[in-house]
Motif scaffolding. Structure first.
Motif, PDB file in Angstrom:
ATOM      1  N   THR A  51       0.812  -1.219   0.000  1.00  0.00           N
ATOM      2  CA  THR A  51       0.000   0.000   0.000  1.00  0.00           C
ATOM      3  C   THR A  51       0.847   1.272   0.000  1.00  0.00           C
ATOM      4  OG1 THR A  51      -0.114  -0.040   2.416  1.00  0.00           O
ATOM      5  CG2 THR A  51      -1.903  -1.106   1.208  1.00  0.00           C
ATOM      6  N   GLY A  52       2.114   1.173   0.370  1.00  0.00           N
ATOM      7  CA  GLY A  52       2.969   2.361   0.420  1.00  0.00           C
ATOM      8  C   GLY A  52       2.708   3.192   1.664  1.00  0.00           C
ATOM      9  N   CYS A  53       2.093   2.625   2.653  1.00  0.00           N
ATOM     10  CA  CYS A  53       1.779   3.334   3.896  1.00  0.00           C
ATOM     11  C   CYS A  53       2.587   2.743   5.039  1.00  0.00           C
ATOM     12  CB  CYS A  53       0.299   3.191   4.239  1.00  0.00           C
ATOM     13  SG  CYS A  53      -0.818   3.911   3.060  1.00  0.00           S
ATOM     14  N   TYR A  54       2.876   3.597   6.003  1.00  0.00           N
ATOM     15  CA  TYR A  54       3.492   3.112   7.234  1.00  0.00           C
ATOM     16  C   TYR A  54       2.343   2.782   8.188  1.00  0.00           C
ATOM     17  CZ  TYR A  54       5.928   2.974  11.655  1.00  0.00           C
ATOM     18  OH  TYR A  54       6.403   2.586  12.876  1.00  0.00           O
ATOM     19  N   MET A  55       2.438   1.620   8.816  1.00  0.00           N
ATOM     20  CA  MET A  55       1.337   1.141   9.647  1.00  0.00           C
ATOM     21  C   MET A  55       1.864   0.734  11.015  1.00  0.00           C
ATOM     22  SD  MET A  55      -1.239  -1.661   8.194  1.00  0.00           S
ATOM     23  CE  MET A  55      -2.189  -2.611   9.295  1.00  0.00           C
ATOM     24  N   PRO A 112      -0.181   7.711   1.411  1.00  0.00           N
ATOM     25  CA  PRO A 112      -1.074   8.293   0.400  1.00  0.00           C
ATOM     26  C   PRO A 112      -2.524   7.846   0.609  1.00  0.00           C
ATOM     27  CG  PRO A 112       0.262   6.567  -0.564  1.00  0.00           C
ATOM     28  CD  PRO A 112       0.781   6.791   0.823  1.00  0.00           C
ATOM     29  N   TYR A 113      -3.464   8.671   0.108  1.00  0.00           N
ATOM     30  CA  TYR A 113      -4.884   8.433   0.327  1.00  0.00           C
ATOM     31  C   TYR A 113      -5.320   7.071  -0.213  1.00  0.00           C
ATOM     32  CZ  TYR A 113      -9.919   8.977   0.063  1.00  0.00           C
ATOM     33  OH  TYR A 113     -11.264   8.775   0.198  1.00  0.00           O
ATOM     34  N   LYS A 114      -4.856   6.736  -1.410  1.00  0.00           N
ATOM     35  CA  LYS A 114      -5.240   5.460  -2.014  1.00  0.00           C
ATOM     36  C   LYS A 114      -4.763   4.282  -1.155  1.00  0.00           C
ATOM     37  CE  LYS A 114      -5.295   3.312  -6.561  1.00  0.00           C
ATOM     38  NZ  LYS A 114      -4.812   3.378  -7.933  1.00  0.00           N
ATOM     39  N   GLY A 115      -3.560   4.404  -0.640  1.00  0.00           N
ATOM     40  CA  GLY A 115      -3.015   3.363   0.233  1.00  0.00           C
ATOM     41  C   GLY A 115      -3.780   3.261   1.545  1.00  0.00           C
ATOM     42  N   LEU A 116      -4.195   4.420   2.074  1.00  0.00           N
ATOM     43  CA  LEU A 116      -4.955   4.419   3.326  1.00  0.00           C
ATOM     44  C   LEU A 116      -6.292   3.708   3.154  1.00  0.00           C
ATOM     45  CD1 LEU A 116      -4.275   8.028   4.665  1.00  0.00           C
ATOM     46  CD2 LEU A 116      -3.364   5.896   5.542  1.00  0.00           C
ATOM     47  N   LYS A 117      -6.926   3.900   1.988  1.00  0.00           N
ATOM     48  CA  LYS A 117      -8.191   3.208   1.723  1.00  0.00           C
ATOM     49  C   LYS A 117      -7.991   1.695   1.705  1.00  0.00           C
ATOM     50  CE  LYS A 117     -10.672   4.560  -1.753  1.00  0.00           C
ATOM     51  NZ  LYS A 117     -11.193   5.185  -2.984  1.00  0.00           N
TER      52      LYS A 117
END
Length: 144
Positions: free
Chosen positions: A25-29, A41-46
């Motif tokens: 997703t390209g997100c840090y979690m 990014p928003y798309k990754g957060l979704k």
């Protein structure tokens, strides 16, 4: 207790599932207690939100990770960008194992009173009249 297990599913062994979601997703979690926090990014957060909600609704994150991997490969192909990807995405069957219903056993009605006593030999003789016969009369009655 079950939400603790689901949170463990989200993290995975040694954080492997968490890392896979982060890479796709390209997100840090980060998972801490009852909270899941994400930055990216928003798309990754979704996508992360969908994975987390599905995990809490008892759908293993591996299924969503597999779908994300397939979508990432399909995005790279120019000829498939405008087409529907439904034929490429896996369709997971929901298998709910139904518990077998135990047959209802009707209980016999138990009497609170003891069963009636069987008549004694003397009582049977009194009813038939043999008791009142003379001893010699009894022998003749039993012989005939």
């Amino acid at each position: 207790e079950r939400f603790v297990k689901r949170r463990q599913r989200l993290v995975g062994p040694n954080g492997a599932t968490l890392k896979a979601i982060e890479l796709l997703t390209g997100c840090y979690m980060m998972v801490q207690g009852n909270t899941v926090s994400c930055i990216g990014p928003y798309k990754g957060l979704k996508q992360v939100r969908k994975v987390v909600l599905d995990c809490m609704n008892n759908i293993h994150p591996v299924y969503n990770i597999k779908i994300l991997m397939i979508k990432r490969e399909l995005m790279k192909r120019d000829d498939l960008k405008s087409e529907s990807w439904d034929r490429f995405l896996p369709k997971f069957k929901k298998t709910n194992t139904k518990k077998k219903k135990k047959p209802i056993i009707k209980k016999k009605e138990k009497s609170h009173f003891p069963p009636e006593q069987l008549p004694r030999k003397v009582d049977l003789e009194m009813e038939s009249g043999e008791y009142f016969l003379k001893p010699s009369g009894k022998r003749t009655k039993t012989q005939s």
